[in-house]
Scaffold this motif. Sequence first.
Motif, PDB file in Angstrom:
ATOM      1  N   ASP A 146      36.866  31.426  46.827  1.00 24.44           N
ATOM      2  CA  ASP A 146      35.936  30.330  46.526  1.00 24.44           C
ATOM      3  C   ASP A 146      36.488  29.448  45.398  1.00 24.44           C
ATOM      4  O   ASP A 146      35.734  28.800  44.678  1.00 24.44           O
ATOM      5  N   ARG A 181      37.478  46.997  46.437  1.00 26.92           N
ATOM      6  CA  ARG A 181      36.751  46.846  45.168  1.00 26.92           C
ATOM      7  C   ARG A 181      35.245  46.972  45.361  1.00 26.92           C
ATOM      8  O   ARG A 181      34.707  46.542  46.359  1.00 26.92           O
ATOM      9  N   HIS A 186      35.056  45.171  25.027  1.00 28.99           N
ATOM     10  CA  HIS A 186      34.257  44.194  24.283  1.00 28.99           C
ATOM     11  C   HIS A 186      34.081  44.655  22.848  1.00 28.99           C
ATOM     12  O   HIS A 186      33.414  43.998  22.062  1.00 28.99           O
ATOM     13  N   THR A 194      39.180  42.165  34.284  1.00 26.82           N
ATOM     14  CA  THR A 194      39.171  43.072  35.436  1.00 26.82           C
ATOM     15  C   THR A 194      40.141  42.581  36.504  1.00 26.82           C
ATOM     16  O   THR A 194      40.839  43.379  37.142  1.00 26.82           O
ATOM     17  N   THR A 195      40.191  41.275  36.676  1.00 26.72           N
ATOM     18  CA  THR A 195      41.106  40.709  37.670  1.00 26.72           C
ATOM     19  C   THR A 195      42.538  41.120  37.363  1.00 26.72           C
ATOM     20  O   THR A 195      43.297  41.513  38.264  1.00 26.72           O
ATOM     21  N   GLU A 248      37.074  48.556  30.238  1.00 26.63           N
ATOM     22  CA  GLU A 248      35.894  48.840  29.415  1.00 26.63           C
ATOM     23  C   GLU A 248      35.552  50.325  29.404  1.00 26.63           C
ATOM     24  O   GLU A 248      34.451  50.714  29.799  1.00 26.63           O
ATOM     25  N   ALA A 263      35.326  37.095  26.952  1.00 26.90           N
ATOM     26  CA  ALA A 263      33.944  37.030  27.417  1.00 26.90           C
ATOM     27  C   ALA A 263      33.842  37.558  28.842  1.00 26.90           C
ATOM     28  O   ALA A 263      34.846  37.772  29.522  1.00 26.90           O
ATOM     29  N   ASN A 264      32.628  37.746  29.286  1.00 24.42           N
ATOM     30  CA  ASN A 264      32.414  38.123  30.674  1.00 24.42           C
ATOM     31  C   ASN A 264      33.010  37.040  31.570  1.00 24.42           C
ATOM     32  O   ASN A 264      32.819  35.856  31.328  1.00 24.42           O
ATOM     33  N   GLY A 265      33.718  37.493  32.580  1.00 27.70           N
ATOM     34  CA  GLY A 265      34.293  36.536  33.518  1.00 27.70           C
ATOM     35  C   GLY A 265      35.582  35.918  33.042  1.00 27.70           C
ATOM     36  O   GLY A 265      36.089  34.973  33.638  1.00 27.70           O
ATOM     37  N   ALA A 266      36.161  36.461  31.973  1.00 25.00           N
ATOM     38  CA  ALA A 266      37.379  35.859  31.427  1.00 25.00           C
ATOM     39  C   ALA A 266      38.595  36.199  32.289  1.00 25.00           C
ATOM     40  O   ALA A 266      39.594  35.482  32.251  1.00 25.00           O
ATOM     41  N   GLY A 267      38.522  37.299  33.036  1.00 31.32           N
ATOM     42  CA  GLY A 267      39.655  37.642  33.908  1.00 31.32           C
ATOM     43  C   GLY A 267      40.282  38.987  33.596  1.00 31.32           C
ATOM     44  O   GLY A 267      41.351  39.321  34.118  1.00 31.32           O
TER      45      GLY A 267
END
Lengths: 246, 488
Positions: A19, B488, A197, A48-49, A165, A42-46
């Motif tokens: 997306d 995942r 975090h 986990t990716t 985390e 921050a959350n969504g910073a990348g």
Amino acid sequence: MQDTNVMLEARSLSKRYEDSVLALNEVSFTVEKGEIFAMLGANGAGKTTTINIFFNFIEPSAGEARVDGIVTHKDPLAAKQRLAFVSENVMLYPNFTAIQNLDFFSRLGGRKDYSRSDYHEVLLRVGLQEEAHDKKLRGFSKGMRQKCGIAVAILKDAPAILLDEPTSGLDPKAGFEFMQLLDTLRNEGKAILMSTHDIFRAKEVADSIGIMREGRLVMQKSGAELAAENLENLYLEYMAGKTVEA
Amino acid sequence: MFKIIIENELRAILYSPKFVATFATCSLLMLLSVFVGIQEYRASVRQYEASLSLADQQLQEASSYSGVNMRTYRAPDPMQVFVSGVQNDIGRFSDINASEALKLTNSVYSDDPIFAIFRFIDFTFIVQVVLSLFAILFTFDAINGERERGTLKLIFSNAVSRAEYVLSKSIGAWLGLLAPLAIPVLLSLMLVSLFKIQLQPEHWMRLAILLAAAVLFFTFFVFLGVLISTLTRHSSVSFMLLLVSWVALVLIVPRAAVMAAGQIVPVPSIAEIEGREDGFAKSQWRTYEQQLAKRWQQRNGEMAGLSPADRQAYRDEHLWQWMEQDDAARTEIQEEINAFRTKLNEDLRNRKAELQRSAFTLSRLSPASAFQLTAMNLAGTNIDLKSRYEDSMASYRSELIAYGRRKQKESGTTGGIRITIDSEAGLNISTGRDKGTLDFSDMPRFQPPRRSLAQATAPAVVDLGLLALYSLLALAGAFVRFLRYDVR
Ligand SMILES: Nc1ncnc2c1ncn2[C@@H]1O[C@H](COP(=O)(O)OP(=O)(O)OP(=O)(O)O)[C@@H](O)[C@H]1O
Ligand SMILES: [Mg+2]
């Protein structure tokens, strides 16, 4: 590559999801043997990716991740032999006991030489009380499951450990013990990549800290460099939009 | 690696809280059904044996060779314990004698309609309905459940290949579900021998093939569960999808196939057939009447110029000939009508057979039908059971009638009251011989229709092949799909 101590390496890693979210944008870093690298952001910073790419759960859109010189999306099985994983929300098999879970994942990780006492030892090491070892995981708290997950990673005895985390859900005492555990693992020569975090713990234990924002690694400093700085302020500054210093 | 994953899967199934309950239910149901089947079978054996001695008794009391009525029962077959098929729906016996057409009557369900409401639950039904649900219940979250739990990610953080994983996982689930089912099956077989049901080697062969078909059918649903769990991200969705597929495959496709076949192969209704028969007969008789009128016109024409007396003489002279002429015409018409009727009925039978063939072929799209059809074929309780018995009873009836005629000729008597009018002796009334003095020792006895093992198993080959094919397709689908599955 010249530096044979480099265990984990991200080279201009980029990931664009279907997306069209650019989750990672030219991220580069290295983690050596006996080094802990903590990723903040921050959350969504990348974060986990990034970790997912190392395990080839997803393929990078550009750039590459290397484990001991092996490009993860080219030879994922060889790369994964050298990696242990602790996810942010360890679940494991609820109908199995802690020991049974450890046994399955250790054997899957290629270790068939463990005995029950080894499992008990590791579980005690991660701080899981003895009476829980033979209980089914169904009744475990999040922190207890997290400890089991960490035990799985330790038992795999891989040269690199990636943790997403890992301290989420751990009580303060367990969090403290966990940091000590990381310390001993580092001293054993493991390369450790961790997203967190927890700024204070990160500063305490990490050899190197990176801050991520919107898919970019906007800061990377060694522990020594940070010793004099107030990491919390620094973090907030970077989150507010400060860019990489020259 | 295979071994580790398979072992883990076995353990996961055995430790699952739902396992004990569902397994116990399935086992109990299976044992119960075999037990009831055994009781039914023994009852029908007793009845069959009683009917044989009753027949002997009736023969003792018979007063003539040609008036014998043999009530002939269908012979029970131990396979009906496992596959009742149509066996309870069709008549159990027919009276066989010279005066009535044979007709199988008194089916179990018509004698005891209460059983028809709930139907007997046999081994086939349990496999078809209960075990397929059982398979779904344990495999609907095979893959996506692991994903939801996060264990899939942890598994693939190791050097595990996807192909290896999905195959060993499927095989593990298959083994884990199938192995426990061997217990109630073995217990059922023990029950059969405990009750001293005589099983010939040929029966064991048929049973073995039946079990093989059951295993393949079960395998299909295990792999279908795995397939659908690789097609979806959430186990709640895959559960729904599997339930819908189950309803479609087990309940809808077989019935839809019959209806679709009805569209492809139109079969006229009985009313339609009778209507056409009637129409033909009417038009034939009309023609006959027209021709009759024409003939009389002609005959009157021939007598046109004659005086009344000559006319009477001419008529007297020709009347016999005319009657014969008219009679012959009538017989001819009647024969034409009969021929037409026969043709219509033959046509109907052919169409019905064709309908049956297409319905069965179409319904084999569903593994549930393939299994059921092959089970009934193996047990001999399939759709041909009725015609098989009717055919052999019909030939027995002709044998019996021929026998009666021959014996009568030999002994020179007919049964019942015999009235002869003789110009010399006058009226003579005689009765048949006294009861019990007739010798029936050489009377032909009914031989139940025999089906060879080859006849019973030949159709099974196709169905076993189909079931294996469906299972393989499901497994291949799961395999291909999982290679690209997002863990995942
Ligand atoms: N499967 C996905 N499809 C599309 N976009 C995704 C997907 N996974 C993550 N993203 C997007 O990628 C970006 C980075 O997500 P990521 O999970 O790496 O963040 P994170 O740093 O781990 O955050 P958190 O601290 O909340 O765990 C986010 O904008 C997220 O919306
Ligand atoms: Mg994350």
